[in-house]
Design a protein around this motif. Structure first.
Motif, PDB file in Angstrom:
ATOM      1  N   ASP A  85       0.829  -1.211   0.000  1.00 10.08           N
ATOM      2  CA  ASP A  85       0.000   0.000   0.000  1.00 10.08           C
ATOM      3  C   ASP A  85       0.860   1.257   0.000  1.00 10.08           C
ATOM      4  O   ASP A  85       0.662   2.173  -0.805  1.00 10.08           O
ATOM      5  CB  ASP A  85      -0.911   0.023   1.227  1.00 10.08           C
ATOM      6  CG  ASP A  85      -2.105  -0.917   1.112  1.00 10.08           C
ATOM      7  OD1 ASP A  85      -2.362  -1.407  -0.005  1.00 10.08           O
ATOM      8  OD2 ASP A  85      -2.766  -1.149   2.140  1.00 10.08           O
ATOM      9  N   LEU A  86       1.825   1.304   0.917  1.00  3.62           N
ATOM     10  CA  LEU A  86       2.643   2.508   1.065  1.00  3.62           C
ATOM     11  C   LEU A  86       3.541   2.730  -0.151  1.00  3.62           C
ATOM     12  O   LEU A  86       3.839   3.873  -0.510  1.00  3.62           O
ATOM     13  CB  LEU A  86       3.472   2.425   2.346  1.00  3.62           C
ATOM     14  CG  LEU A  86       2.649   2.377   3.646  1.00  3.62           C
ATOM     15  CD1 LEU A  86       3.564   2.310   4.855  1.00  3.62           C
ATOM     16  CD2 LEU A  86       1.712   3.567   3.744  1.00  3.62           C
ATOM     17  N   SER A  87       3.934   1.647  -0.800  1.00  4.48           N
ATOM     18  CA  SER A  87       4.756   1.800  -2.005  1.00  4.48           C
ATOM     19  C   SER A  87       3.943   2.451  -3.128  1.00  4.48           C
ATOM     20  O   SER A  87       4.500   3.186  -3.955  1.00  4.48           O
ATOM     21  CB  SER A  87       5.293   0.439  -2.463  1.00  4.48           C
ATOM     22  OG  SER A  87       4.246  -0.389  -2.969  1.00  4.48           O
ATOM     23  N   LEU A  88       2.631   2.193  -3.152  1.00  2.00           N
ATOM     24  CA  LEU A  88       1.773   2.811  -4.168  1.00  2.00           C
ATOM     25  C   LEU A  88       1.638   4.313  -3.948  1.00  2.00           C
ATOM     26  O   LEU A  88       1.297   5.052  -4.870  1.00  2.00           O
ATOM     27  CB  LEU A  88       0.381   2.152  -4.160  1.00  2.00           C
ATOM     28  CG  LEU A  88       0.341   0.708  -4.672  1.00  2.00           C
ATOM     29  CD1 LEU A  88      -1.028   0.092  -4.455  1.00  2.00           C
ATOM     30  CD2 LEU A  88       0.701   0.659  -6.157  1.00  2.00           C
ATOM     31  N   ALA A  89       1.901   4.751  -2.716  1.00  2.00           N
ATOM     32  CA  ALA A  89       1.896   6.187  -2.423  1.00  2.00           C
ATOM     33  C   ALA A  89       3.284   6.780  -2.610  1.00  2.00           C
ATOM     34  O   ALA A  89       3.512   7.961  -2.329  1.00  2.00           O
ATOM     35  CB  ALA A  89       1.419   6.434  -0.996  1.00  2.00           C
ATOM     36  N   GLY A  90       4.221   5.957  -3.079  1.00  2.00           N
ATOM     37  CA  GLY A  90       5.570   6.431  -3.329  1.00  2.00           C
ATOM     38  C   GLY A  90       6.457   6.440  -2.107  1.00  2.00           C
ATOM     39  O   GLY A  90       7.430   7.190  -2.040  1.00  2.00           O
ATOM     40  N   VAL A  91       6.125   5.602  -1.119  1.00  2.00           N
ATOM     41  CA  VAL A  91       6.888   5.561   0.127  1.00  2.00           C
ATOM     42  C   VAL A  91       7.575   4.213   0.253  1.00  2.00           C
ATOM     43  O   VAL A  91       6.934   3.168   0.120  1.00  2.00           O
ATOM     44  CB  VAL A  91       5.973   5.783   1.351  1.00  2.00           C
ATOM     45  CG1 VAL A  91       6.794   5.791   2.635  1.00  2.00           C
ATOM     46  CG2 VAL A  91       5.199   7.087   1.206  1.00  2.00           C
ATOM     47  N   VAL A  92       8.862   4.225   0.526  1.00  3.56           N
ATOM     48  CA  VAL A  92       9.633   3.002   0.719  1.00  3.56           C
ATOM     49  C   VAL A  92      10.340   3.089   2.067  1.00  3.56           C
ATOM     50  O   VAL A  92      11.014   4.077   2.356  1.00  3.56           O
ATOM     51  CB  VAL A  92      10.668   2.796  -0.404  1.00  3.56           C
ATOM     52  CG1 VAL A  92      11.452   1.512  -0.161  1.00  3.56           C
ATOM     53  CG2 VAL A  92       9.975   2.750  -1.765  1.00  3.56           C
ATOM     54  N   GLY A  93      10.181   2.065   2.875  1.00  5.13           N
ATOM     55  CA  GLY A  93      10.808   2.050   4.195  1.00  5.13           C
ATOM     56  C   GLY A  93      12.293   1.736   4.124  1.00  5.13           C
ATOM     57  O   GLY A  93      12.807   1.273   3.101  1.00  5.13           O
ATOM     58  N   SER A 130      -0.708  14.312   1.255  1.00  3.27           N
ATOM     59  CA  SER A 130      -0.586  14.873  -0.088  1.00  3.27           C
ATOM     60  C   SER A 130      -1.249  13.970  -1.121  1.00  3.27           C
ATOM     61  O   SER A 130      -1.949  14.438  -2.024  1.00  3.27           O
ATOM     62  CB  SER A 130       0.894  15.068  -0.433  1.00  3.27           C
ATOM     63  OG  SER A 130       1.046  15.512  -1.760  1.00  3.27           O
ATOM     64  N   PHE A 131      -1.033  12.647  -0.986  1.00  5.12           N
ATOM     65  CA  PHE A 131      -1.617  11.692  -1.924  1.00  5.12           C
ATOM     66  C   PHE A 131      -3.137  11.779  -1.898  1.00  5.12           C
ATOM     67  O   PHE A 131      -3.802  11.733  -2.942  1.00  5.12           O
ATOM     68  CB  PHE A 131      -1.169  10.280  -1.575  1.00  5.12           C
ATOM     69  CG  PHE A 131      -1.654   9.231  -2.533  1.00  5.12           C
ATOM     70  CD1 PHE A 131      -0.887   8.872  -3.628  1.00  5.12           C
ATOM     71  CD2 PHE A 131      -2.877   8.606  -2.356  1.00  5.12           C
ATOM     72  CE1 PHE A 131      -1.333   7.916  -4.532  1.00  5.12           C
ATOM     73  CE2 PHE A 131      -3.331   7.657  -3.247  1.00  5.12           C
ATOM     74  CZ  PHE A 131      -2.555   7.301  -4.339  1.00  5.12           C
ATOM     75  N   LEU A 132      -3.712  11.903  -0.703  1.00  8.93           N
ATOM     76  CA  LEU A 132      -5.171  11.945  -0.550  1.00  8.93           C
ATOM     77  C   LEU A 132      -5.757  13.326  -0.846  1.00  8.93           C
ATOM     78  O   LEU A 132      -6.972  13.485  -0.914  1.00  8.93           O
ATOM     79  CB  LEU A 132      -5.555  11.531   0.874  1.00  8.93           C
ATOM     80  CG  LEU A 132      -5.312  10.063   1.229  1.00  8.93           C
ATOM     81  CD1 LEU A 132      -5.497   9.842   2.728  1.00  8.93           C
ATOM     82  CD2 LEU A 132      -6.232   9.145   0.439  1.00  8.93           C
ATOM     83  N   GLY A 133      -4.876  14.315  -1.005  1.00  7.39           N
ATOM     84  CA  GLY A 133      -5.358  15.667  -1.259  1.00  7.39           C
ATOM     85  C   GLY A 133      -5.774  16.395  -0.002  1.00  7.39           C
ATOM     86  O   GLY A 133      -6.402  17.455  -0.068  1.00  7.39           O
ATOM     87  N   TRP A 134      -5.409  15.872   1.163  1.00 11.40           N
ATOM     88  CA  TRP A 134      -5.809  16.501   2.422  1.00 11.40           C
ATOM     89  C   TRP A 134      -5.054  17.796   2.674  1.00 11.40           C
ATOM     90  O   TRP A 134      -5.522  18.645   3.431  1.00 11.40           O
ATOM     91  CB  TRP A 134      -5.609  15.537   3.585  1.00 11.40           C
ATOM     92  CG  TRP A 134      -6.597  14.414   3.587  1.00 11.40           C
ATOM     93  CD1 TRP A 134      -7.463  14.079   2.584  1.00 11.40           C
ATOM     94  CD2 TRP A 134      -6.828  13.468   4.641  1.00 11.40           C
ATOM     95  NE1 TRP A 134      -8.212  12.988   2.940  1.00 11.40           N
ATOM     96  CE2 TRP A 134      -7.846  12.594   4.197  1.00 11.40           C
ATOM     97  CE3 TRP A 134      -6.269  13.276   5.887  1.00 11.40           C
ATOM     98  CZ2 TRP A 134      -8.312  11.540   4.975  1.00 11.40           C
ATOM     99  CZ3 TRP A 134      -6.731  12.234   6.670  1.00 11.40           C
ATOM    100  CH2 TRP A 134      -7.747  11.370   6.225  1.00 11.40           C
ATOM    101  N   SER A 135      -3.891  17.943   2.066  1.00 11.61           N
ATOM    102  CA  SER A 135      -3.129  19.173   2.237  1.00 11.61           C
ATOM    103  C   SER A 135      -3.711  20.310   1.391  1.00 11.61           C
ATOM    104  O   SER A 135      -3.366  21.475   1.592  1.00 11.61           O
ATOM    105  CB  SER A 135      -1.661  18.941   1.867  1.00 11.61           C
ATOM    106  OG  SER A 135      -1.551  18.378   0.569  1.00 11.61           O
ATOM    107  N   ASP A 136      -4.585  19.991   0.454  1.00 13.97           N
ATOM    108  CA  ASP A 136      -5.245  20.986  -0.390  1.00 13.97           C
ATOM    109  C   ASP A 136      -6.704  20.560  -0.570  1.00 13.97           C
ATOM    110  O   ASP A 136      -7.072  19.963  -1.579  1.00 13.97           O
ATOM    111  CB  ASP A 136      -4.539  21.083  -1.752  1.00 13.97           C
ATOM    112  CG  ASP A 136      -5.137  22.159  -2.635  1.00 13.97           C
ATOM    113  OD1 ASP A 136      -5.796  23.074  -2.098  1.00 13.97           O
ATOM    114  OD2 ASP A 136      -4.963  22.081  -3.869  1.00 13.97           O
ATOM    115  N   PRO A 137      -7.563  20.842   0.424  1.00 12.47           N
ATOM    116  CA  PRO A 137      -8.944  20.340   0.412  1.00 12.47           C
ATOM    117  C   PRO A 137      -9.717  20.740  -0.838  1.00 12.47           C
ATOM    118  O   PRO A 137      -9.589  21.866  -1.337  1.00 12.47           O
ATOM    119  CB  PRO A 137      -9.562  20.979   1.665  1.00 12.47           C
ATOM    120  CG  PRO A 137      -8.400  21.308   2.538  1.00 12.47           C
ATOM    121  CD  PRO A 137      -7.284  21.658   1.608  1.00 12.47           C
ATOM    122  N   ALA A 138     -10.513  19.795  -1.343  1.00 12.22           N
ATOM    123  CA  ALA A 138     -11.353  20.058  -2.507  1.00 12.22           C
ATOM    124  C   ALA A 138     -12.625  20.783  -2.078  1.00 12.22           C
ATOM    125  O   ALA A 138     -13.246  20.430  -1.071  1.00 12.22           O
ATOM    126  CB  ALA A 138     -11.719  18.737  -3.191  1.00 12.22           C
TER     127      ALA A 138
END
Length: 230
Positions: free
Chosen positions: A55-63, A80-88
């Motif tokens: 899941d996290l790799s699909l968001a561009g995150v690698v541990g 950022s992926f979910l758009g929460w930093s810039d609400p619609a």
């Protein structure tokens, strides 16, 4: 001719898990944690570690090996992926009890959805303000949606008028609907609808509670029978 790289589409089950990950990460951060492993996330959420990593790799995150994920950057990446930093921006249709509650639910904006106005047909509601949001006549919705570039609507109207107002919203350029009305909508291609089925959630809750009570009563009955034996 050079081909454009294909965009990876994130599966909806993964998207549904991202807010769950975020709640846990925010909790861990508040406790002073700076990093967390996929195994720890999986254990706390009753998931498989391999699923968490995927899941996290699909968001561009690698541990990082033996360390896991840095919590603060991971929170930023998921938000950022979910758009929460810039609400619609969104419109709410139906300013009754449920709609009013959603207008007053401040965390909704923090979770990526900024309801900027409500619409209704009730003359007693039109012109009122709920949580600093104006309640407007529903006939104004299409033109305002186009003018303000609003593409998302939250539907909290009775089932009998849900289709009609959904069509009105779509005519104004709305392409995403969060539907709380207890009915299926017949929606044209190019529009996404997420049905929030409160009756299904209620049914699951009541059935599970009934099962737990039955098991509890059976256990108590067995205990009494054992106690009464000579």
């Amino acid at each position: 001719m050079q081909q454009k790289p294909q965009r990876t589409v994130t599966p909806l089950p993964t998207v549904r898990r991202f807010p769950v990950y975020l709640r846990l990460l925010l909790q861990l951060k508040s406790q002073g944690r700076e990093d967390v492993s996929a195994t720890t996330i999986a254990q706390k959420l009753n998931l498989e570690a391999i699923l968490v990593r995927k899941d996290l790799s699909l968001a561009g995150v690698v541990g990082r090996p033996r360390i896991g994920f840095e919590i603060a950057p991971l929170i930023e990446k998921l938000e950022s992926f979910l758009g929460w930093s810039d609400p619609a921006k969104a419109f709410l249709i139906g300013a009754g009890h449920l709609g009013s509650a959603l207008l007053q639910y401040e965390p909704l904006r923090q979770q990526g959805l900024d309801i900027i106005a409500a619409f209704d047909r009730d003359p007693n509601l039109i012109g009122e303000t709920i949580a600093n949001k104006p309640v407007l006549a529903i006939e104004k919705l299409p033109s305002l949606a186009r003018r303000m570039h609003v593409h998302t609507a939250v539907l909290t109207v009775p089932a009998s008028v849900a289709q009609e107002v959904a069509d009105l919203a779509i005519d104004g350029g709305i392409c995403g609907i969060w539907n709380f009305a207890p009915t299926q909508l017949d929606i044209r291609e190019g529009v996404f609808v997420h049905h929030e089925d409160l009756s299904a959630s209620s049914a699951i809750l009541t059935v599970q509670v009934s099962k737990l009570l039955h098991a509890r009563n059976s256990s108590a009955a067995d205990s009494n029978e054992t106690t009464e034996e000579p």
